[in-house]
Every structure is written in structure tokens, then in C-alpha cells.
Design a protein around this motif. Structure first.
Motif, short mmCIF file in Angstrom:
data_model
loop_
_atom_site.label_atom_id
_atom_site.label_comp_id
_atom_site.label_asym_id
_atom_site.label_seq_id
_atom_site.Cartn_x
_atom_site.Cartn_y
_atom_site.Cartn_z
N LEU A 383 0.84 -1.20 0.00
CA LEU A 383 0.00 0.00 0.00
C LEU A 383 0.88 1.25 0.00
CD1 LEU A 383 -2.63 -1.13 2.68
CD2 LEU A 383 -2.87 -1.17 0.19
N ALA A 384 1.96 1.20 0.79
CA ALA A 384 2.83 2.38 0.91
C ALA A 384 3.49 2.70 -0.43
CB ALA A 384 3.88 2.12 1.99
N ILE A 385 3.93 1.68 -1.13
CA ILE A 385 4.59 1.90 -2.42
C ILE A 385 3.60 2.49 -3.43
CG2 ILE A 385 5.51 0.68 -4.46
CD1 ILE A 385 7.36 -0.80 -2.75
N VAL A 386 2.38 1.97 -3.45
CA VAL A 386 1.38 2.48 -4.41
C VAL A 386 1.05 3.94 -4.10
CG1 VAL A 386 -0.95 2.21 -5.33
CG2 VAL A 386 0.43 0.19 -4.87
N ALA A 387 0.93 4.27 -2.80
CA ALA A 387 0.64 5.66 -2.42
C ALA A 387 1.79 6.58 -2.85
CB ALA A 387 0.45 5.75 -0.91
N TRP A 388 3.01 6.09 -2.69
CA TRP A 388 4.20 6.87 -3.05
C TRP A 388 4.26 7.08 -4.57
CZ3 TRP A 388 8.97 4.38 -5.05
CH2 TRP A 388 10.07 5.24 -5.12
N LEU A 389 3.92 6.03 -5.33
CA LEU A 389 3.90 6.16 -6.80
C LEU A 389 2.80 7.12 -7.24
CD1 LEU A 389 4.29 2.40 -7.83
CD2 LEU A 389 6.00 4.20 -8.17
N GLU A 391 1.54 9.67 -5.66
CA GLU A 391 1.97 11.06 -5.43
C GLU A 391 2.81 11.58 -6.59
OE1 GLU A 391 4.21 11.50 -1.81
OE2 GLU A 391 2.53 10.67 -0.64
N ARG A 392 3.61 10.70 -7.16
CA ARG A 392 4.52 11.13 -8.23
C ARG A 392 3.91 10.89 -9.63
NH1 ARG A 392 9.86 8.53 -8.16
NH2 ARG A 392 8.80 6.61 -7.59
N GLY A 393 2.63 10.48 -9.66
CA GLY A 393 1.96 10.26 -10.95
C GLY A 393 2.49 9.05 -11.70
N LEU A 394 3.02 8.07 -10.97
CA LEU A 394 3.62 6.91 -11.64
C LEU A 394 2.87 5.61 -11.36
CD1 LEU A 394 7.39 7.74 -11.05
CD2 LEU A 394 6.16 7.80 -13.23
N GLY A 395 1.73 5.75 -10.73
CA GLY A 395 0.96 4.54 -10.46
C GLY A 395 -0.29 4.86 -9.69
N LYS A 396 -1.18 3.87 -9.61
CA LYS A 396 -2.42 4.04 -8.85
C LYS A 396 -3.02 2.67 -8.54
CE LYS A 396 -5.43 4.42 -12.84
NZ LYS A 396 -4.99 4.77 -14.17
#
Ligand SMILES: [Zn+2]
Ligand SMILES: [Zn+2]
Length: 796
Positions: A383-389, A391-396
Motif C-alpha cells: 500500500l505504501a509503495i502504491v501511495a508513493w507512486l 503522489e509522483r503520478g507513476l501509479g495508482k
């Protein structure tokens, strides 16, 4: 007494039912509970076979049972007469599909009538008749208007030697079934329905359906929902973002290469610019032609490096992009981030091609070597990695379904024409509703030759554009037969309506189908497509419900010598042979007596003979009862063992046919009742009750012999007589408490088996030590027995 003659009796009652219109259903009676029973309509691809016998006997037994329970029951029949099964049968027979199909329909209909199945024959409907397929075309136009039908280019499997498009089933190990040539991929414009629009609803509503769990599981798997994330991998040299779906975002730091499915839309561009263009092109051509299941299951991994790199958004590493056939376009986005340390297939691939393997989760499920996420439990880190991505527009976060839109146009002759005209000025123009149907022309050369056979019917193809009046050309592909079978149960409710596909109130009254019956092989495609159709038609305001089949009974296979009966294996027993020898009742009984009808069953000659003997015994014993003077008709007999057995059997068979849908145990119960009657003899006061009960209860399986016996017993029209109801007080409990008195005073209470006869009760009571103490030495003047209650010894 004359022996029972099944042929004479069966022909006689079939005439009576036909004359009485026994199976016809008119305008429904709204005061009655309704039950709509549909067994999947057959392909008329040969003669009647044992699989048919099984599925339609189940439907018929339930129909007869529910009718006699007072329900309004609709039990229609028709033929799924368009499409490959019928067309292939015509190839084999060497005739034209229309002639062969109509001949087969006639043959199968004759056998069906001999089986005594109570279909409403006035509703007979076949998909290849214009009065049916005009509504295929009409419904297609409706779906097209609603944006639920569309046309797009999609890869097909193509035999370069035969110059034909191949169905999945015609490709074996990447080779053509006919000539063995390596199959290639070819891009072809095809028609689709937007089944994916209802993926989530189809999944959710499975919970509301009375279907076997294995069928629901098959549909869940087909829809294939998975929760995960869509992560963007940037390809700098192409200035292109490649979205990748993964359920394991926690392993992103271990992504050491990316893999595209050979069908991936980017692959074509990669081939153009790749340093390995030739190798890549050849690989893709053949990989696409293989079947998805074969590719996914292959133990040896194959693939080609494209020469391009993508950026892993976690650590900005440049990772190589491969094309490999173990990645399927049906899953996610058709592109994966490969994490060989934590995925078995990625690991095999990495080992084969010597690619780096970087572990990022340790044995405890904790993240390692993952920058700021190191030390987190994997589930949390995901979950943390997806949230981080994000934020940077690199994933959802994303949900992926395996379900794809349904491509249903075919380059074949024997199907409904698609009502579209192509015009150079206007594009694809729908044929106006008032010009339907577009009739399928009768052409001699209907065999596929790489182009749709209808393309050769030049007079038919050339037409005028409905929009501008200029020259136009008709669509030459036809509809797959799964289109016909997606809505036929709606048409059955109003089969001869020339103004509309159905009358809305009739379709809504009868549907959803209360009991659908058929093989597990239709658990996914057909039953997914029909569900899609109902949801779409409901959204279009054409029907008032969203699910086609409230309950489903999935029948097993009929085996002979351990394997499924099939012509190719030469282990077939034809229903007509059995009909000729033993008649319909014996066959109907036996097919449901072999074992549970929802499991595979093994046909044996001795089993069939056992059932034939049962029908003869039934006839003989019931005839004896009917002719016996001591068993006159009239009031209820006193309760005794035989009457209790009769009521117990009523309860058992009613439960088996209702809630349990266990046909073989119900038949066994009636056989037991007959045995009990036989032991008790025709002079038993309950003999007539037992005989009538046995006849009445076995009627759904054996409607002919029972109608004959019912008449012998002095009654009429068993087929519409009320289903018997068990007398509750006579339903046996396992044991009861026997009160034992001596001169009216209670001396003992004994727990006694419910089946104990009166003589045995007296014997038991008299041997009780407590009772003996009171009758010791005295003379028993009289013994009073109240069945299932009390024994009283009157002593001097
Ligand atoms: Zn071929
Ligand atoms: Zn035009």
C-alpha cells in the motif's frame, strides 16, 4: 394377465396427451405460482444421444412434478441450429447446412416425441429460421445504438496453407488441425459486445444465484478479478509510458526486466525500430498463433529481447524489455514487471536468459533492499509503495479483470447475417429496422476459403447504402451461434411474435428461468454471454430483470465402460435402440437411476435390465391390486405398516424432487415401497393406498405406464392430478414410546422401533419383567393393541 407392452401403451398415451394438449401453455394464470423449466436447447448436429436423454429427462421430471404441485409450468424446446456444430455436421454429411440441419431436426424431434417429454411443441423455435434470427439482428442494432456493440481490429489465428481463420479449438500445439501448418496471427476487423461493462456486476450477482458452487467458481475464474496497482514504466527512446498491472507492488524494487505479450500494441512499433527486428517479428507471428492456455502452461520459456529499455519507477533502474509468450494479453495490460526472485515463471525466464534475480522480501515476509520501504511487512509495504507512486503520478491502485469483450463475428456461412452495409462515403451503416431480416442466401459453396463464404455471393453482397443511396456492400461475416443462445429463453415465452422479439409482460412473467439444466461445458461462455445479454437488455428497457437463470442444475456425463459416450470412441448406445427394445419409461427411469444426475455415470446393461424388471413388477402388482376385490377404492385405510411406508415414501420423493434434486434416491424409495406392497400382499388394507401412491410418485419418470395403471385403478388424467401429500401423523419416527398396561394400569414404558409390527409389540410387552410381575400366573383374557401407542393386557 397379459404382459406389459410398453410400445402399445406408450403410443396410446402420447396420442391422448397430444389430443388433450396436455403440454400446451397458453396465457399464464396469474393466481398460480410459476415455474419456468428450460433444458439447454440442442445443436441439431446428428441424432438424439444419451446426453440429450439425461438433460431433457431431468427437465421433464421437474416439469411434471411442479405441474402436479399446482404450478404454472412452461417447458419449451427448440434447436440451436445455426453455427459451427450444425455446419460441421453438414460438412461430414456432404450436404448443405440448411438441408442437413432440417433433416436432423426432424429426426431428433421424432425421437424426442417417442421419449414422451412434455414439451410445449407449439413453441418450437429454431435459430436458423428467419422468424428467429430477424430478432438477433434487431437486438444487435439495439446494442449497437447503446454503444454495447462495436467493431475493432483484433488478432485471429490464421492457417497460411488453408487460407482460413481458425477457432481456438482448431489449433493444436500451434499447428492447424487440418493441414498441420504452423498457424500465424493476422489482424482482422471483428464485431464485439462490451461484456466487460458488466464484469463486476456479474461477479457480485453470482452470490444471488442458486447455482452449484463449481459453476460459480468457473465463472469467477473466467471473470478473473484481481486487486492491485497499475504502475507506469517509461520507455525513453520511444517517449512512451507502458502501464503494467501487478498484485505485488511490494516487490517493485526487485523488478529486473519487463515483458510484453506478443500481442501488445507497442510490439509492432518495437519491431519496426528494433535491432532484432527479424527475430522478433518471426517470434511474434508464431507466438500469437498459439493457444493462451498452452502458452501459459509451457514449462520451457521462450522470448526475444527487443533492444529497448524501460525505467523501473522505484529505483530508476534501466531494465530490458522482452517479448515472451508466457505473458498473455488477456491478463492485466498485457505487460508485466518481472520479479524473478518472487515469481516462479519470471524465475524460469530469468534462468533461461541469464537475467538478474534480486530478492526484496525476506523469509518472514519483510521488505528488504527497498529504500525507505525496507523493514515494512510486505502487505503494508504494498500500500505504501502504491501511495508513493501515486503522489509522483507513476501509479495508482487498480482492479483488473481477465474477462474480455466478446468477439462474436465469424468468417463462416451458417449463421445470422450481420445487418450492416459498408459505404465508401458513409462507413458502416446499420440496415434500418424496417428492412430486417437480412436473409441468409442459399449458396452452394459455403465452405470457408480464407474469406467469409458470403463474400462469394456477389448479388447478395452488392446493395445500396441505406444512408446515402449510393452503392454499398453487405457485411459478409455472420453471428456466432452463442448470440442465438444468449436470449432464446426470452423468445420461447412468445415464440411466434412477428411484431417484436417478445411481449414484454410475457418475458417478464416467465423469466428469470426458474430451473436451467445443462452441461458444465456451458458454465462459462454461454452462461456468461446470456448474463451479459440480460443486463444489457434491462439497461435498454426491453426486459424487467437482470439475471437469466435463477437456478442451474449441471448434469454429469453418461459414460460407457468408464469413458464418456462418443461416436469417435465408438462406445455409444443410441437412445433409439433402447426405445425400440424397452420403450421410453424404462429409459427415462434408468438414465436417472444410474447415480446422482449431477455426477458422471456409467451405463450398464444389467442396470437397465433391473429397471425393466421393476416396470414389469410395477405393472403386475398394481394390476393385481386393481383387480382384487378386497382392496376397494374409498376412504383412508387404517394406519398400518404399509400405509406408513406409503406416506413416508411420499415425503421422501417430494423432498428429493424439490429441495434436494436427487432423482436416483427418489426412484429407490418407490422401488422399496413396491417391495413392501409385494410383501404385504393385495389383501393388506393399505394395498390400494400403496399401489396408488407408487404409481402417482413414479409418474414424473414413467408417465406412460403410470397413466395406464392409474386408469386400471379407476382414475383419470394422472398427469394433471394433484401431487400426493404425506399424512404427517403417519410419518414414521425412528422409535416411539410404547405404553404397556395390565388391566388399564401403566406397568412399563418401552422404546420401540417404529417399524415394529403389532404381533411383535405384544411379544415385546409380554416379555417385560415389570409386566411379567403383574401377569405372573394369571390368564390373559384379552390383549388390546393401539398401534404406535399402547398394549393393554386384560388378565383374570
Ligand atoms: Zn491448415
Ligand atoms: Zn452511404
Amino acid at each position: 394377465m397379459a404382459d406389459y407392452d410398453a410400445h402399445e401403451v406408450e403410443a396410446k398415451w402420447q396420442r391422448v396427451w397430444d389430443d388433450a394438449g396436455a403440454a400446451l401453455v397458453g396465457e399464464p394464470d396469474p393466481t398460480k405460482e410459476k415455474s419456468y423449466v428450460v433444458a439447454m436447447w440442442p445443436y441439431p448436429s446428428g441424432t438424439l444421444h444419451m446426453g440429450h436423454v439425461l438433460v431433457y429427462t431431468i427437465g421433464d421430471v421437474l416439469t411434471r412434478f411442479r405441474k402436479r404441485q399446482g404450478m404454472e409450468v412452461l417447458h419449451p424446446i427448440g434447436f440451436d441450429s445455426f453455427g459451427l456444430p450444425a455446419e460441421n455436421a453438414a460438412f461430414k454429411a456432404g450436404g448443405h447446412p440448411r438441408d442437413i440441419t432440417e433433416q436432423n431436426i426432424e429426426n431428433i424431434t421424432q425421437s424426442m416425441r417417442r421419449m414422451g417429454w412434455a414439451f410445449d411443441w407449439s413453441r418450437l423455435t429454431s435459430a436458423h429460421e428467419p422468424e428467429y434470427y430477424v430478432w438477433d439482428q434487431w437486438l444487435f442494432l439495439k446494442l449497437l445504438e447503446a454503444g454495447l456493440a462495436y467493431r475493432k481490429g483484433a488478432p485471429v489465428k490464421w492457417c497460411p496453407v488453408d487460407q482460413v481463420v481458425l477457432a481456438n479449438e482448431q489449433v493444436h500445439d500451434g499447428r492447424c488441425e487440418y493441414c498441420g501448418a504452423e498457424v500465424e496471427a493476422k489482424n482482422l476487423e471483428q464485431w464485439f459486445f462490451r461484456t466487460t461493462a458488466y464484469a463486476q456486476e456479474m461477479l457480485d450477482e453470482l452470490e444471488t444465484l442458486e447455482w452449484p458452487e463449481r459453476i460459480k467458481a468457473a465463472q469467477r475464474n473466467w471473470i478473473g478479478r484481481s486487486e492491485g496497482a497499475e504502475i507506469v514504466f517509461h520507455v525513453e527512446e520511444l517517449a512512451e509510458d507502458v502501464p503494467v498491472f501487478t498484485t505485488r507492488a511490494d516487490t517493485l524494487f526487485g523488478g529486473t526486466f519487463a515483458v510484453l505479450a506478443p500481442e501488445h500494441p507497442l510490439v509492432e512499433r518495437l519491431i519496426e525500430r528494433s535491432p532484432h527486428a527479424e527475430e522478433l517479428g518471426t517470434y511474434v507471428k508464431y507466438a500469437v498463433a498459439k493457444r493462451g492456455e498452452e502458452r501459459a502452461a509451457a514449462t520451457e520459456k521462450t522470448g526475444v529481447f527487443t533492444g529497448f529499455f524501460a525505467t523501473n519507477p522505484a529505483n530508476d533502474a534501466r531494465i530490458p524489455i522482452w517479448v515472451a509468450d508466457y505473458v498473455l494479453m488477456d491478463y492485466g495490460t498485457g505487460a508485466i514487471m518481472a520479479v524473478p526472485a518472487h515469481d516462479e515463471r519470471d524465475a524460469q525466464f530469468a534462468e533461461t536468459f541469464d537475467l538478474p534475480i534480486v530478492p526484496v522480501i525476506d523469509e518472514d515476509g519483510t521488505m528488504i533492499d527497498s529504500a525507505q520501504f525496507t523493514g515494512l511487512p510486505a502487505e503494508e509495504g504494498k500500500l505504501a509503495i502504491v501511495a508513493w507512486l501515486e503522489e509522483r503520478g507513476l501509479g495508482k491502485p487498480a482492479i483488473s479483470y481477465r474477462l474480455r469483450d466478446w468477439g462474436w463475428s465469424r468468417q463462416r456461412y451458417w449463421g445470422s447475417p450481420i445487418p450492416i452495409v459498408y459505404c465508401d462515403a458513409c462507413g458502416a451503416v446499420p440496415v434500418p429496422y424496417e428492412d430486417l431480416p437480412v436473409l441468409l442466401p442459399y449458396i452452394e459453396d459455403y465452405k470457408p476459403r480464407g474469406i467469409a463464404p458470403l463474400a462469394g455471393a456477389e448479388d447478395w453482397v452488392q446493395t445500396t447504402c441505406p444512408s446515402c443511396g449510393g452503392p454499398g456492400r453487405r457485411e459478409v461475416e455472420t453471428m456466432d451461434t452463442f448470440v442465438d443462445s444468449s436470449w432464446y429463453f426470452l423468445r420461447f415465452t412468445d415464440p411466434h411474435n412477428a411484431e417484436a422479439p417478445w411481449r414484454r409482460d410475457l418475458a417478464d412473467y416467465w423469466n428469470p428461468v426458474d430451473q436451467y439444466i445443462g452441461g458444465v461445458d456451458h458454465a462459462t461462455m454461454h452462461m456468461i454471454y446470456a448474463r451479459f445479454f440480460m443486463k444489457a437488455l434491462n439497461d435498454l428497457g426491453l426486459i424487467g430483470f437482470r439475471e437469466p437463470f435463477a437456478a442451474f442444475f449441471a448434469n454429469g456425463w453418461v459414460n460407457l465402460g468408464g469413458t464418456k459416450m462418443s461416436k469417435s470412441k465408438g462406445n455409444v448406445i443410441g437412445p433409439d435402440e433402447v426405445l425400440d427394445e424397452h420403450g421410453a419409461d424404462a429409459l427415462r427411469l434408468y438414465i436417472l437411476f444410474i447415480g446422482p444426475a449431477n455426477e458422471d455415470m456409467d451405463w450398464t446393461e444389467t442396470g437397465l435390465e433391473g429397471i425393466v424388471r421393476f416396470t414389469r413388477r410395477l405393472y403386475r402388482i398394481v394390476s393385481e391390486v386393481a383387480e382384487s376385490s378386497s382392496s376397494s377404492s374409498g376412504g383412508a385405510p387404517p394406519a398400518n405398516d404399509l400405509s406408513r411406508k406409503a406416506h413416508e415414501t411420499i415425503a421422501k420423493v417430494t423432498d428429493d424432487l424439490g429441495r434436494r434434486q436427487s432423482f436416483h434416491t427418489a426412484i429407490s424409495a418407490v422401488i422399496e415401497l413396491l417391495n413392501e406392497l409385494s410383501r404385504a400382499g393385495v389383501d393388506d388394507p393399505a394395498a390400494r393406498l400403496a399401489a396408488e401412491t407408487a404409481v402417482s410418485l413414479i409418474q414424473p419418470w414413467a408417465p406412460h405406464i403410470t397413466e395406464e395403471l392409474w386408469q386400471k385403478l379407476g382414475h383419470e388424467r394422472l398427469w394433471e392430478s394433484p401431487w400426493p401429500v404425506a399424512d404427517e401423523p403417519q410419518l414414521e419416527r425412528e422409535t416411539f414410546e410404547l405404553v404397556v398396561q395390565v388391566n388399564g394400569k401403566v406397568r412399563d414404558r418401552l422404546e420401540v422401533a417404529a417399524t415394529t409390527s403389532e404381533d411383535e409389540l405384544v411379544a415385546l410387552a409380554s416379555t417385560s419383567p415389570k409386566v411379567q410381575a403383574h401377569i405372573d400366573g394369571a390368564q390373559v383374557l384379552k390383549t388390546i393393541v393401539v398401534p404406535r401407542k399402547l398394549v393393554n393386557f386384560v388378565v383374570s
